[in-house]
Design a protein around this motif. Structure first.
Motif, PDB file in Angstrom:
ATOM      1  N   ASP A   1       0.796  -1.218   0.000  1.00  0.00           N
ATOM      2  CA  ASP A   1       0.000   0.000   0.000  1.00  0.00           C
ATOM      3  C   ASP A   1       0.835   1.277   0.000  1.00  0.00           C
ATOM      4  O   ASP A   1       0.364   2.349   0.404  1.00  0.00           O
ATOM      5  CB  ASP A   1      -0.939   0.018   1.207  1.00  0.00           C
ATOM      6  CG  ASP A   1      -0.158  -0.135   2.506  1.00  0.00           C
ATOM      7  OD1 ASP A   1       1.055  -0.466   2.426  1.00  0.00           O
ATOM      8  OD2 ASP A   1      -0.751   0.039   3.591  1.00  0.00           O
ATOM      9  N   SER A   2       2.074   1.169  -0.469  1.00  0.00           N
ATOM     10  CA  SER A   2       2.937   2.341  -0.514  1.00  0.00           C
ATOM     11  C   SER A   2       2.495   3.267  -1.639  1.00  0.00           C
ATOM     12  O   SER A   2       1.834   2.842  -2.594  1.00  0.00           O
ATOM     13  CB  SER A   2       4.385   1.915  -0.698  1.00  0.00           C
ATOM     14  OG  SER A   2       4.529   1.260  -1.934  1.00  0.00           O
ATOM     15  N   PRO A   3       2.811   4.552  -1.590  1.00  0.00           N
ATOM     16  CA  PRO A   3       2.414   5.494  -2.655  1.00  0.00           C
ATOM     17  C   PRO A   3       2.957   5.099  -4.020  1.00  0.00           C
ATOM     18  O   PRO A   3       2.277   5.248  -5.038  1.00  0.00           O
ATOM     19  CB  PRO A   3       3.007   6.822  -2.177  1.00  0.00           C
ATOM     20  CG  PRO A   3       3.124   6.677  -0.694  1.00  0.00           C
ATOM     21  CD  PRO A   3       3.444   5.232  -0.444  1.00  0.00           C
ATOM     22  N   GLY A   4       4.159   4.614  -4.039  1.00  0.00           N
ATOM     23  CA  GLY A   4       4.731   4.215  -5.336  1.00  0.00           C
ATOM     24  C   GLY A   4       3.946   3.093  -5.986  1.00  0.00           C
ATOM     25  O   GLY A   4       3.670   3.110  -7.190  1.00  0.00           O
ATOM     26  N   ARG A   5       3.585   2.063  -5.219  1.00  0.00           N
ATOM     27  CA  ARG A   5       2.815   0.940  -5.770  1.00  0.00           C
ATOM     28  C   ARG A   5       1.408   1.425  -6.208  1.00  0.00           C
ATOM     29  O   ARG A   5       0.888   0.979  -7.235  1.00  0.00           O
ATOM     30  CB  ARG A   5       2.706  -0.169  -4.748  1.00  0.00           C
ATOM     31  CG  ARG A   5       4.002  -0.952  -4.577  1.00  0.00           C
ATOM     32  CD  ARG A   5       3.816  -2.079  -3.583  1.00  0.00           C
ATOM     33  NE  ARG A   5       5.032  -2.880  -3.446  1.00  0.00           N
ATOM     34  CZ  ARG A   5       5.339  -3.934  -4.210  1.00  0.00           C
ATOM     35  NH1 ARG A   5       4.507  -4.303  -5.156  1.00  0.00           N
ATOM     36  NH2 ARG A   5       6.473  -4.588  -4.027  1.00  0.00           N
TER      37      ARG A   5
ATOM     38  N   ARG B   1      -0.171   1.181  -9.982  1.00  0.00           N
ATOM     39  CA  ARG B   1      -1.425   0.520 -10.322  1.00  0.00           C
ATOM     40  C   ARG B   1      -2.364   1.479 -11.071  1.00  0.00           C
ATOM     41  O   ARG B   1      -3.061   1.078 -12.014  1.00  0.00           O
ATOM     42  CB  ARG B   1      -2.089   0.015  -9.059  1.00  0.00           C
ATOM     43  CG  ARG B   1      -1.445  -1.246  -8.498  1.00  0.00           C
ATOM     44  CD  ARG B   1      -2.354  -1.895  -7.462  1.00  0.00           C
ATOM     45  NE  ARG B   1      -2.483  -1.056  -6.270  1.00  0.00           N
ATOM     46  CZ  ARG B   1      -1.719  -1.171  -5.199  1.00  0.00           C
ATOM     47  NH1 ARG B   1      -0.725  -2.081  -5.185  1.00  0.00           N
ATOM     48  NH2 ARG B   1      -1.900  -0.386  -4.155  1.00  0.00           N
ATOM     49  N   PHE B   2      -2.369   2.778 -10.701  1.00  0.00           N
ATOM     50  CA  PHE B   2      -3.201   3.769 -11.396  1.00  0.00           C
ATOM     51  C   PHE B   2      -2.754   3.898 -12.841  1.00  0.00           C
ATOM     52  O   PHE B   2      -3.584   3.936 -13.758  1.00  0.00           O
ATOM     53  CB  PHE B   2      -3.123   5.113 -10.669  1.00  0.00           C
ATOM     54  CG  PHE B   2      -3.811   6.225 -11.383  1.00  0.00           C
ATOM     55  CD1 PHE B   2      -5.225   6.311 -11.386  1.00  0.00           C
ATOM     56  CD2 PHE B   2      -3.085   7.193 -12.072  1.00  0.00           C
ATOM     57  CE1 PHE B   2      -5.863   7.340 -12.067  1.00  0.00           C
ATOM     58  CE2 PHE B   2      -3.737   8.212 -12.752  1.00  0.00           C
ATOM     59  CZ  PHE B   2      -5.127   8.287 -12.749  1.00  0.00           C
TER      60      PHE B   2
END
Length: 400
Positions: A354-358, A362-363
């Motif tokens: 759930d990190s910002p990079g992941r 996904r977006f």
């Protein structure tokens, strides 16, 4: 009379010619007999044997076991080598088969005949007969010689093409040692020892015969003169072992079996010293055949293998090269596996789910998938607009 062929030829001679020859007995010896007759007393002092088997298995075997170590120095000096018990019994059995059944005398066999019956060499036969004399179980009562001119003519009349007479042997039990003593002025004269002097005490027979192997199974020793001889003998032994394994291999060519392992031993001594195997020899032959596109069928197999071995790097046998290649391949696989595991570890130690990079990744992936779906839908609509529509039916009014 013993020795007559085709009857008595002396009966057809005239009395005058009989007298000229010295009587009927002399004429009979000349015209009726084709063998040497012994003088009277030739067998004096020689006992009868107790049978062929007893003489070979008891007399000869016992004499060899008891006295071989004593007579061997003289045997080597006379003939240049020793002899094993098995070989001696083989020659003794052949000589006993030609002797008189009851007495053991008149054993008349040439060396050529003994070679044919025993399969041994001439030097070995001569050494065996000398051994029997030194063991005092056989006596050469008449030495063989070449035939004279008249004897050759007489032999030819009876279709005998021989050029000489064989020696006559008497086979008997072991004769006792002559222990005759010479007494001078009341004292016994002792014969000095031939090597060590008058008062030397010989070694005990028990010490001589107590060995790791039985005397019956122990062959005559061959003393190596130098270190080079020992190394050569060891190399030949290794070559003999390699040749035996090579000839038993199913892949070995047929032409290699023209020679025995003993014949191949000198040629394969050097490859055997470098650790070559039977499979290596066959691999070298197959490689040469593949390179030249020829099936080898040499006229002289040993010379061909010597030449082929000179073309090889004996320090690196085919199985050694294959092992080196397998080891290198194993090392490469281990390196690749280690690199893969390191890469997996690097990815495993990345950011959390759930990190910002992941979430950003996904977006972006969802937006790219939506864009691809929209483009595909628009392309399909454009194709449907440009394609013609064929009328496949008419209304009822048009038909009328």
């Amino acid at each position: 009379m013993r020795g007559h062929l085709y009857g008595h030829q002396c009966h057809s001679l005239t009395p005058a010619y009989l007298n000229a020859l010295g009587g009927r007995e002399a004429a009979c010896r000349r015209y009726c007999q084709v063998r040497l007759e012994l003088d009277e007393g030739a067998h004096a002092g020689l006992a009868y044997w107790q049978g062929q088997q007893h003489w070979v298995e008891v007399c000869v075997r016992t004499a060899y076991t008891a006295e071989y170590n004593t007579i061997r120095p003289q045997l080597v000096a006379n003939t240049g080598g020793g002899i094993s018990l098995k070989t001696l019994l083989n020659v003794a059995a052949a000589m006993a088969g030609a002797a008189d059944f009851k007495t053991g005398r008149n054993s008349r066999l040439t060396i050529a005949t003994l070679v044919e019956r025993t399969g041994l060499g001439e030097r070995t036969i001569q050494r065996a007969r000398e051994t029997l004399k030194l063991l005092r179980v056989a006596t050469e009562v008449l030495r063989g010689r070449l035939r004279r001119r008249g004897e050759r003519f007489g032999s030819h009349r009876f279709q005998d093409r021989g050029r000489g007479w064989a020696s006559v042997w008497a086979l008997h039990p072991r004769k006792p040692v002559d222990n005759t003593r010479i007494v001078v002025d009341g004292s016994i004269q002792m014969a000095p020892h031939p090597r060590r002097g008058q008062f030397c005490i010989p070694s005990s027979r028990r010490e001589v015969l107590t060995t790791k192997r039985s005397v019956d199974k122990r062959a005559a020793s061959r003393r190596k003169e130098s270190k080079a001889d020992l190394e050569k003998a060891d190399a030949i032994r290794k070559g003999l072992l390699l040749a035996s394994k090579w000839l038993r291999n199913p892949r070995t060519p047929v032409w290699a079996r023209r020679h025995t392992p003993r014949g191949w031993a000198p040629a394969l001594a050097e490859p055997a010293a470098h650790g070559w195997t039977a499979a290596d020899l066959n691999d070298a032959i197959d490689a040469w055949s593949k390179a030249t596109r020829m099936a080898p069928d040499p006229k002289h197999p040993i010379a061909f293998m010597r030449w082929l071995m000179k073309q090889q790097d004996l320090a690196f046998a085919p199985h050694v090269l294959a092992q080196i290649a397998a080891d290198q391949e194993k090392v490469e696989r281990e390196r690749q596996a280690a690199a893969f595991e390191a890469e997996r570890g690097r990815y495993a130690s990345a950011a959390a789910e759930d990190s910002p990079g992941r979430q950003a990744a996904r977006f972006v992936a969802r937006r790219a998938a939506d864009s691809a779906r929209i483009r595909k839908t628009q392309a399909s609509a454009r194709e449907n607009e440009t394609s013609p529509v064929w009328i496949t039916h008419l209304s009822d009014r048009g038909k009328r």
